[in-house]
Design a protein around this motif. Structure first.
Motif, PDB file in Angstrom:
ATOM      1  N   ASN A 106       0.834  -1.194   0.000  1.00  0.00           N
ATOM      2  CA  ASN A 106       0.000   0.000   0.000  1.00  0.00           C
ATOM      3  C   ASN A 106       0.874   1.251   0.000  1.00  0.00           C
ATOM      4  O   ASN A 106       1.758   1.412   0.827  1.00  0.00           O
ATOM      5  CB  ASN A 106      -0.908  -0.002   1.239  1.00  0.00           C
ATOM      6  N   GLY A 107       0.651   2.144  -0.903  1.00  0.00           N
ATOM      7  CA  GLY A 107       1.465   3.344  -1.024  1.00  0.00           C
ATOM      8  C   GLY A 107       2.484   3.235  -2.134  1.00  0.00           C
ATOM      9  O   GLY A 107       2.909   4.253  -2.707  1.00  0.00           O
ATOM     10  N   LEU A 108       2.910   2.010  -2.462  1.00  0.00           N
ATOM     11  CA  LEU A 108       3.845   1.831  -3.572  1.00  0.00           C
ATOM     12  C   LEU A 108       3.135   1.985  -4.905  1.00  0.00           C
ATOM     13  O   LEU A 108       3.708   2.478  -5.879  1.00  0.00           O
ATOM     14  CB  LEU A 108       4.513   0.457  -3.496  1.00  0.00           C
ATOM     15  N   PHE A 109       1.886   1.535  -4.945  1.00  0.00           N
ATOM     16  CA  PHE A 109       1.082   1.663  -6.155  1.00  0.00           C
ATOM     17  C   PHE A 109      -0.385   1.511  -5.763  1.00  0.00           C
ATOM     18  O   PHE A 109      -0.702   1.192  -4.612  1.00  0.00           O
ATOM     19  CB  PHE A 109       1.452   0.605  -7.203  1.00  0.00           C
ATOM     20  N   ASN A 110      -1.263   1.746  -6.700  1.00  0.00           N
ATOM     21  CA  ASN A 110      -2.696   1.607  -6.453  1.00  0.00           C
ATOM     22  C   ASN A 110      -3.036   0.119  -6.338  1.00  0.00           C
ATOM     23  O   ASN A 110      -2.921  -0.638  -7.307  1.00  0.00           O
ATOM     24  CB  ASN A 110      -3.490   2.253  -7.591  1.00  0.00           C
TER      25      ASN A 110
END
Length: 428
Positions: free
Chosen positions: A117-121
């Motif tokens: 979570n936060g690295l990509f959707n």
């Protein structure tokens, strides 16, 4: 500490979907797959579900009407399903760290998404995963995302039952009113760990939907049921209480068991079945790099009243913990000599390895035959290399493949398209 996020991905109608990959003419038709010995329905296409063919219903009870309605029927093709499952998990491991995966069954896997979570959707990434599995394997999947494993399991149910989600339901990105609306229309029996029996008892407390359970008094229900239901309530609220299991933790017991195609009275044929199950259990023992110190063999007699079989068992401790197939085989066959009685019909046999030890940490004492143990270790290593190179059935122990009347009935089995050279799919 980041908020926990889990996903559950599974293959829709797994066994049926595997059959359709290699036989596209089945698409859009009602299809069922049967259990061992063609006994019960264990997988149904959506078209078969629309015909009100229930899960686990005995095939002989619905056979006539189902065939009249054009239902296509298949025996379980475990070799095909296991190989497709292996490919399914290979794709998951290409998208996620193996430490973030927990295989739950042959067609289901929990995924810990917290670190992603936060690295990509997350939603876009998971939709790409579903698309990759569909394109690479031809298997349709659904995926649910939640703040706990129970929420993820419920979200997966929403993804299956509501076409508007298009195969993916993300509860972590949904507003509370929408979640409550979905939970109100979902029976409590659909909640992971509840099931039909507990849901009937919950009905006496006016708890009929998953929404009702979410806001029930967990302390009161824990006294009436168990602490597990309190944990389920907290999980439904989004509090993660169930961590991912470590897939590398070895089994405490290894069991291989299957019913016969027909009742047997011949001890030698039953011994053939025992050898088959010893080989299966030994394969798992070797894969886990464990040693076995105790054996349990059970024979099931046919009886004229439910459950129509009665087990008689015998357990024996081995002289020393071993992974020697020949020693394990000899010990199990001796148990059949102890258990078997003439003029009795037997319908099932099971072999269980227990008192397991990790091979790398096991120490033999001076009184054990170390020279023989080392010799058999080398033999088992050679056997393992042969099976890797030439296939699991390249060499067998002590029975003739010509005499397999004990094997389960598979009158409608499709070819093993991916694991047997003689049954490979031919095009044109």
């Amino acid at each position: 500490m980041p908020e926990e996020i889990f996903a559950l991905i599974d293959i829709n109608n797994c066994y049926v979907s595997c059959e359709r990959v290699f036989n596209p003419s089945l698409n859009g038709k009602p299809v069922v797959v049967l259990s061992n010995n063609d006994g019960c329905v264990v997988s149904r296409s959506n078209e078969a579900k629309a015909l009100k063919i229930g899960m686990a219903v005995p095939w002989h009870e619905v056979k006539k009407e189902a065939l009249r309605a054009g239902v296509q029927v298949f025996s379980s093709n475990y070799a095909l399903y296991a190989d497709m499952s292996r490919r399914f998990f290979m794709i998951l491991e290409q998208h996620f760290n193996p430490d973030d995966l927990e295989p739950y069954s042959i067609d289901e896997c929990f995924i810990r998404l917290s670190s992603y979570n936060g690295l990509f959707n997350l939603e876009d990434y998971c939709r790409d995963l579903i698309k990759t599995i569909q394109q690479g394997l031809g298997l349709p999947c659904c995926l649910g995302i939640g703040h706990s494993k129970t929420q993820a399991k419920l979200a997966n149910h929403f993804a299956k039952s509501h076409h508007g989600f298009k195969g993916l339901c993300n509860l972590t990105a949904m507003d509370f009113c929408s979640i409550e609306s979905l939970m109100m229309e979902t029976p409590v029996s659909e909640v992971w760990g509840i099931g039909r029996k507990i849901s009937k008892k919950l009905d006496s407390y006016n708890i009929r939907s998953s929404y009702d359970l979410t806001f029930a008094n967990e302390h009161h229900l824990a006294k009436q049921f168990s602490v597990l239901i309190a944990r389920t309530i907290r999980e439904l609220k989004g509090q993660s209480c169930i961590a991912l299991d470590d897939p590398d933790i070895p089994s405490k017991q290894i069991l291989s068991s299957r019913s016969f195609a027909q009742p047997l009275t011949d001890k030698e044929i039953i011994k053939q079945a025992v050898i088959f199950h010893v080989n299966r259990a030994h394969g798992r023992l070797s894969k886990q790099q464990q040693l076995c110190a105790a054996l349990h063999v059970s024979l099931y007699e046919k009886i004229p009243y439910p459950p129509y079989k009665k087990s008689i068992s015998h357990a024996v401790g081995l002289e020393y913990a071993t992974d020697d197939l020949l020693s394990l085989n000899h010990a199990c066959l001796h148990q059949i000599d102890v258990l078997f009685k003439e003029n009795i019909q037997y319908v099932k046999v099971s072999v269980m390895f227990s008192a397991l030890h990790e091979k790398k940490t096991h120490t033999y004492d001076l009184w054990q035959p170390l020279a023989k143990i080392q010799q058999r270790d080398q033999l088992m290593h050679t056997l393992s290399k042969m099976k890797i190179r030439y296939g699991a059935d390249c060499i067998q122990t002590g029975y003739s493949s010509a005499e397999q009347t004990w094997k389960m009935k598979q009158e409608h089995r499709s070819p093993r398209y991916t694991t047997c050279w003689k049954e490979l799919l031919s095009v044109g």
